[in-house]
Design a protein around this motif. Structure first.
Motif, PDB file in Angstrom:
ATOM      1  N   LYS A  14       0.854  -1.185   0.000  1.00  0.00           N
ATOM      2  CA  LYS A  14       0.000   0.000   0.000  1.00  0.00           C
ATOM      3  C   LYS A  14       0.890   1.235   0.000  1.00  0.00           C
ATOM      4  N   PHE A  15       0.437   2.247  -0.747  1.00  0.00           N
ATOM      5  CA  PHE A  15       1.158   3.512  -0.848  1.00  0.00           C
ATOM      6  C   PHE A  15       0.176   4.642  -0.612  1.00  0.00           C
ATOM      7  N   ILE A  16       0.640   5.673   0.086  1.00  0.00           N
ATOM      8  CA  ILE A  16      -0.189   6.855   0.286  1.00  0.00           C
ATOM      9  C   ILE A  16       0.339   7.966  -0.609  1.00  0.00           C
ATOM     10  N   TYR A  17      -0.578   8.616  -1.289  1.00  0.00           N
ATOM     11  CA  TYR A  17      -0.259   9.820  -2.056  1.00  0.00           C
ATOM     12  C   TYR A  17      -0.622  10.995  -1.161  1.00  0.00           C
ATOM     13  N   LEU A  18       0.326  11.870  -0.921  1.00  0.00           N
ATOM     14  CA  LEU A  18       0.060  13.110  -0.203  1.00  0.00           C
ATOM     15  C   LEU A  18       0.153  14.248  -1.204  1.00  0.00           C
ATOM     16  N   TYR A  19      -0.928  14.969  -1.339  1.00  0.00           N
ATOM     17  CA  TYR A  19      -0.997  16.059  -2.305  1.00  0.00           C
ATOM     18  C   TYR A  19      -0.458  17.338  -1.672  1.00  0.00           C
ATOM     19  N   ARG A  20       0.539  17.926  -2.314  1.00  0.00           N
ATOM     20  CA  ARG A  20       1.182  19.141  -1.804  1.00  0.00           C
ATOM     21  C   ARG A  20       1.072  20.235  -2.851  1.00  0.00           C
ATOM     22  N   GLY A  21       0.620  21.402  -2.411  1.00  0.00           N
ATOM     23  CA  GLY A  21       0.550  22.537  -3.316  1.00  0.00           C
ATOM     24  C   GLY A  21      -0.782  23.246  -3.196  1.00  0.00           C
ATOM     25  N   PRO A  22      -0.934  24.301  -3.954  1.00  0.00           N
ATOM     26  CA  PRO A  22      -2.176  25.079  -3.868  1.00  0.00           C
ATOM     27  C   PRO A  22      -3.359  24.284  -4.423  1.00  0.00           C
ATOM     28  N   ALA A  23      -4.467  24.412  -3.755  1.00  0.00           N
ATOM     29  CA  ALA A  23      -5.697  23.766  -4.224  1.00  0.00           C
ATOM     30  C   ALA A  23      -6.846  24.738  -4.014  1.00  0.00           C
ATOM     31  N   THR A  24      -7.685  24.849  -5.001  1.00  0.00           N
ATOM     32  CA  THR A  24      -8.848  25.720  -4.895  1.00  0.00           C
ATOM     33  C   THR A  24      -9.957  24.973  -4.177  1.00  0.00           C
ATOM     34  N   PRO A  25     -10.452  25.503  -3.063  1.00  0.00           N
ATOM     35  CA  PRO A  25     -11.556  24.830  -2.364  1.00  0.00           C
ATOM     36  C   PRO A  25     -12.778  24.710  -3.277  1.00  0.00           C
ATOM     37  N   MET A  26     -13.501  23.618  -3.124  1.00  0.00           N
ATOM     38  CA  MET A  26     -14.698  23.394  -3.939  1.00  0.00           C
ATOM     39  C   MET A  26     -15.677  24.561  -3.808  1.00  0.00           C
ATOM     40  N   LEU A  88       7.162   0.750  -5.673  1.00  0.00           N
ATOM     41  CA  LEU A  88       7.108   2.204  -5.782  1.00  0.00           C
ATOM     42  C   LEU A  88       6.973   2.664  -7.232  1.00  0.00           C
ATOM     43  N   ALA A  89       7.660   2.003  -8.145  1.00  0.00           N
ATOM     44  CA  ALA A  89       7.571   2.383  -9.561  1.00  0.00           C
ATOM     45  C   ALA A  89       6.139   2.230 -10.074  1.00  0.00           C
ATOM     46  N   ALA A  90       5.468   1.168  -9.674  1.00  0.00           N
ATOM     47  CA  ALA A  90       4.076   0.959 -10.105  1.00  0.00           C
ATOM     48  C   ALA A  90       3.162   1.990  -9.456  1.00  0.00           C
ATOM     49  N   ALA A  91       3.428   2.350  -8.203  1.00  0.00           N
ATOM     50  CA  ALA A  91       2.626   3.386  -7.533  1.00  0.00           C
ATOM     51  C   ALA A  91       2.808   4.731  -8.232  1.00  0.00           C
ATOM     52  N   LYS A  92       4.040   5.043  -8.646  1.00  0.00           N
ATOM     53  CA  LYS A  92       4.292   6.279  -9.392  1.00  0.00           C
ATOM     54  C   LYS A  92       3.561   6.263 -10.723  1.00  0.00           C
ATOM     55  N   ALA A  93       3.552   5.127 -11.398  1.00  0.00           N
ATOM     56  CA  ALA A  93       2.901   5.019 -12.704  1.00  0.00           C
ATOM     57  C   ALA A  93       1.404   5.277 -12.593  1.00  0.00           C
ATOM     58  N   LEU A  94       0.804   4.935 -11.468  1.00  0.00           N
ATOM     59  CA  LEU A  94      -0.631   5.157 -11.279  1.00  0.00           C
ATOM     60  C   LEU A  94      -0.998   6.640 -11.234  1.00  0.00           C
ATOM     61  N   THR A  95      -0.024   7.535 -11.051  1.00  0.00           N
ATOM     62  CA  THR A  95      -0.324   8.969 -11.030  1.00  0.00           C
ATOM     63  C   THR A  95      -0.557   9.527 -12.435  1.00  0.00           C
ATOM     64  N   ASP A  96      -0.300   8.723 -13.457  1.00  0.00           N
ATOM     65  CA  ASP A  96      -0.523   9.175 -14.832  1.00  0.00           C
ATOM     66  C   ASP A  96      -1.991   9.562 -15.006  1.00  0.00           C
ATOM     67  N   GLY A  97      -2.225  10.786 -15.416  1.00  0.00           N
ATOM     68  CA  GLY A  97      -3.586  11.277 -15.613  1.00  0.00           C
ATOM     69  C   GLY A  97      -4.250  11.814 -14.358  1.00  0.00           C
ATOM     70  N   LEU A  98      -3.553  11.832 -13.238  1.00  0.00           N
ATOM     71  CA  LEU A  98      -4.118  12.350 -11.996  1.00  0.00           C
ATOM     72  C   LEU A  98      -4.384  13.849 -12.158  1.00  0.00           C
ATOM     73  N   PRO A  99      -5.630  14.273 -12.015  1.00  0.00           N
ATOM     74  CA  PRO A  99      -5.963  15.690 -12.262  1.00  0.00           C
ATOM     75  C   PRO A  99      -5.168  16.676 -11.411  1.00  0.00           C
ATOM     76  N   PHE A 100      -4.770  16.291 -10.211  1.00  0.00           N
ATOM     77  CA  PHE A 100      -4.006  17.199  -9.359  1.00  0.00           C
ATOM     78  C   PHE A 100      -2.691  17.619 -10.016  1.00  0.00           C
TER      79      PHE A 100
END
Length: 118
Positions: A14-26, A88-100
């Motif tokens: 299991k891998f956790i993605y932590l999103y870092r950076g500016p985000a516009t609140p809904m 880890l390489a497969a977890a990184k590959a899953l970020t392809d197309g991630l809208p963030f």
């Protein structure tokens, strides 16, 4: 021996993605922009399929408590997602197309950490 599905689940990390950076609140988006954002994340979640363990959540109010008992301002993490992948390489590959990560301006990052068993 277990079933192939069970054996595969045991082998997956299991891998956790932590999103870092500016985000516009809904709440700052128009209904149309909100619907577009939700559709983009929905499409990515569909693409991730069974690898998606927990779609996660955006973070709300935050605080930081230090080991000396003082408090400070929390960092700029904005949310999380949990996935399963072989490594880890497969977890990184899953970020392809991630809208963030779609702005391509270098202001947003997904930090990926393996969640180790206790």
């Amino acid at each position: 021996m277990g079933t192939p599905v069970l054996e595969r689940a045991i082998d997956m990390a299991k891998f956790i993605y932590l999103y870092r950076g500016p985000a516009t609140p809904m709440s700052d988006l128009t209904p149309e922009q909100g619907a577009e954002r939700m559709a983009a994340f929905g499409a990515w979640m569909e693409k991730a399929g069974a690898a998606l363990v927990d779609g996660g959540s955006p973070f709300g109010s935050s605080a930081s408590v230090r080991d000396d008992g003082t408090e400070g301002t929390a960092g700029d993490l904005t949310g999380y997602t949990i996935v399963e992948a072989d490594d880890l390489a497969a977890a990184k590959a899953l970020t392809d197309g991630l809208p963030f990560l779609s702005n391509s301006d270098g202001k947003c990052a997904v930090e990926i950490f393996e969640l180790l068993p206790m």
